[in-house]
Scaffold this active site. Sequence first.
Site, short mmCIF file in Angstrom:
data_model
loop_
_atom_site.label_atom_id
_atom_site.label_comp_id
_atom_site.label_asym_id
_atom_site.label_seq_id
_atom_site.Cartn_x
_atom_site.Cartn_y
_atom_site.Cartn_z
N CYS A 102 0.71 -1.13 0.05
CA CYS A 102 -0.12 0.03 -0.11
C CYS A 102 0.92 1.38 0.01
O CYS A 102 1.77 1.27 0.75
CB CYS A 102 -0.97 0.03 1.24
SG CYS A 102 -2.06 1.41 1.20
N CYS A 108 0.15 5.54 7.20
CA CYS A 108 -1.36 5.12 7.84
C CYS A 108 -1.32 4.30 9.31
O CYS A 108 -0.27 3.40 9.25
CB CYS A 108 -1.98 4.27 6.75
SG CYS A 108 -3.60 3.72 7.21
N CYS A 111 -1.88 -0.08 9.43
CA CYS A 111 -1.21 -1.50 9.14
C CYS A 111 0.36 -1.27 9.81
O CYS A 111 0.86 -0.11 9.86
CB CYS A 111 -0.94 -1.94 7.76
SG CYS A 111 -2.30 -2.51 7.01
N CYS A 186 -6.50 0.67 0.05
CA CYS A 186 -6.53 0.03 1.23
C CYS A 186 -6.72 -1.49 0.71
O CYS A 186 -7.69 -1.67 0.14
CB CYS A 186 -7.62 0.70 2.17
SG CYS A 186 -7.59 -0.39 3.54
N GLN A 287 -17.49 -9.61 14.80
CA GLN A 287 -16.17 -9.89 14.09
C GLN A 287 -15.94 -9.40 12.97
O GLN A 287 -16.79 -9.26 12.01
CB GLN A 287 -16.05 -11.58 14.07
CG GLN A 287 -16.58 -12.25 15.30
CD GLN A 287 -15.46 -12.13 16.31
OE1 GLN A 287 -14.50 -11.68 16.07
NE2 GLN A 287 -15.67 -12.47 17.41
N PHE A 314 -20.32 -13.25 27.01
CA PHE A 314 -19.96 -12.12 26.08
C PHE A 314 -20.38 -12.56 24.67
O PHE A 314 -19.67 -12.74 23.74
CB PHE A 314 -18.22 -12.11 26.17
CG PHE A 314 -17.71 -11.85 27.50
CD1 PHE A 314 -17.79 -10.73 28.14
CD2 PHE A 314 -17.22 -12.76 28.30
CE1 PHE A 314 -17.22 -10.43 29.60
CE2 PHE A 314 -16.64 -12.89 29.72
CZ PHE A 314 -16.61 -11.67 30.31
N ASP A 382 -15.86 -15.23 25.19
CA ASP A 382 -15.40 -14.44 24.31
C ASP A 382 -15.33 -12.98 24.88
O ASP A 382 -15.94 -12.13 24.11
CB ASP A 382 -16.23 -14.53 22.73
CG ASP A 382 -15.52 -13.84 21.98
OD1 ASP A 382 -14.31 -13.27 21.90
OD2 ASP A 382 -15.98 -13.56 20.79
N CYS A 408 -9.06 -11.85 21.66
CA CYS A 408 -8.61 -11.18 20.73
C CYS A 408 -7.10 -10.57 21.48
O CYS A 408 -6.62 -9.29 20.77
CB CYS A 408 -9.23 -10.03 20.24
SG CYS A 408 -9.97 -9.05 21.46
C1 LIG Z 1 -15.33 -9.78 21.73
S1 LIG Z 1 -16.88 -9.20 21.93
C2 LIG Z 1 -17.62 -10.81 21.42
C3 LIG Z 1 -18.94 -10.54 20.94
C4 LIG Z 1 -19.37 -11.96 20.32
N1 LIG Z 1 -19.01 -13.49 21.01
C5 LIG Z 1 -19.10 -12.20 18.89
O1 LIG Z 1 -18.34 -13.05 18.59
O2 LIG Z 1 -19.55 -11.27 17.96
C6 LIG Z 1 -17.01 -9.17 23.36
C7 LIG Z 1 -18.45 -8.84 24.01
O3 LIG Z 1 -18.11 -8.63 25.35
C8 LIG Z 1 -19.39 -7.79 25.73
N2 LIG Z 1 -18.77 -7.35 27.05
C9 LIG Z 1 -17.99 -6.22 27.41
N3 LIG Z 1 -17.51 -5.95 28.69
C10 LIG Z 1 -18.64 -7.19 29.27
C11 LIG Z 1 -19.05 -7.18 30.54
N4 LIG Z 1 -18.50 -6.61 31.60
N5 LIG Z 1 -20.00 -8.15 30.77
C12 LIG Z 1 -20.56 -8.80 29.93
N6 LIG Z 1 -20.15 -8.48 28.75
C13 LIG Z 1 -19.32 -7.44 28.35
C14 LIG Z 1 -19.35 -6.76 24.83
O4 LIG Z 1 -20.61 -6.09 24.71
C15 LIG Z 1 -18.99 -7.53 23.50
O5 LIG Z 1 -20.36 -8.10 22.88
#
Ligand SMILES: C[S@@+](CC[C@H](N)C(=O)[O-])C[C@H]1O[C@@H](n2cnc3c(N)ncnc32)[C@H](O)[C@@H]1O
Length: 451
Positions: A102, A108, A111, A186, A287, A314, A382, A408
Amino acid sequence: MAGLDPATQGHALRLRHWVAGSRFAWPAMTDRFDTMTIYDSITPTRTLDILRIGHKGDGETADGIYVPFTVPGDKVTVEVEGERGRIVQIVEPGPTRVKPLCQHFVICGGCALQHVETTAYHDWKRDQVVQALSQRGITGIDVAPLVAVAPRTRRRAVFTARLVNGAVMVGFQERGSHFIVDMAECHVVHPDLFALVPRLREALADVLPEQARAEVDVMRAGNGLDVVLGVGRMTLDGALRTRFADMAGKLGIIRLTVNGELVAQSEAPVLDWAGAKVTPPPGAFLQAVPDAEAALQTLVTAAVGNAKRVADLFAGCGAFTFPLARHAAVAAYDSETASIEALAVAARNAKGLKPITAERRDLFRRPLLKHELDTFDAVVIDPPRAGAKAQCEQLATSKVKTIAAVSCNSTTFARDARTLIDGGYTLKSVTPIDQFLWSPHIELVAVFERS
Ligand SMILES: C[S@@+](CC[C@H](N)C(=O)[O-])C[C@H]1O[C@@H](n2cnc3c(N)ncnc32)[C@H](O)[C@@H]1O
């Protein structure tokens, strides 16, 4: 830079502008990125050998000086300030240095690693996971090879826009500054997102106040683009609302939210997970790359196997909930009211899935406790980048047989993995996924079993 061929000079100029902190249109060309003098330094320099790439993506010397945009084997002349080095000259390129794709690379902020050859880049990413685990004393794990994702597939991006002297700049922010890279290409975002950029330049010129900055969050749903605009120094009145609604119509944006207010919707954005149709709330977590999401879903559902009752912690809008509900009753938890409501609505309308419940719960303050966890055969977790310390402390005491952990952030993941292992779980597998192409960030799925 005398004596360098024009292509190399082009890159050298761009680097020099980045290094010197000045900014004006740099030559629009992509070129070699090897031996060259980048600028004539007026401060003392040192010539250093780069040994490895550190966890933030910067090259590192044996004595701990970090030099961005370098690879192992590079010999570079740098200006050193504390632990940071700025390249003045690449004296000898390392074997894995390649030409970045790029023209905006280096300037930027999007990356950091386009200058690294693909196999070396993949190995480095995988190794970040191995190292994070080993720093917590977790060794001997067969971390799988990195699951790669293709360029130009990211469905979600947050651009910055600004009206200056009647012209709108749109792009990502420059590295370490608030200046905007007025994006001409991009290689990360989906072409539909990129195609919106020039059209936004034109359309936003009619609606943005002079000098106002706007954050433009664009998501490519199954049926069109969903845009969330956050505009500074602007009060949304009736006339502006109409202009934004017209803009959405002209640009073919199916839903437009401005400063938290829905101003236009021709269709509700829809995502399809296991046949369930989910309309995510504006700006909700998703995601970033569909292929990465599919890989995560495959790994998570395989890990859970024949479990009959699964907790999805989550859960967001349900990217795992719905695929899991093909075979198991699922209880989904998330702290975001709007996401949990979207999940619940889609669950009510879904056909052919096992029962789904959805509950708003702050899992940092009120994690599921041992007696609640023990009602599940498997748990999917997650969390955001901060990880799930409190929830993993509870899981470590539970009888849950299988935990599929998505993360992540390798560092917080390794911390939480240590807690689970100390609680008697065995870490069976770890698979890194390159969801955040050419950035130092890594997504992963890990499977824990209670023996
Ligand atoms: C990495 S995302 C994963 C979402 C989902 N599993 C997906 O793959 O689309 C993390 C999630 O944690 C939620 N989150 C953040 N802090 C939180 C908390 N204290 N308690 C519960 N959920 C929370 C966010 O709203 C978000 O939806």
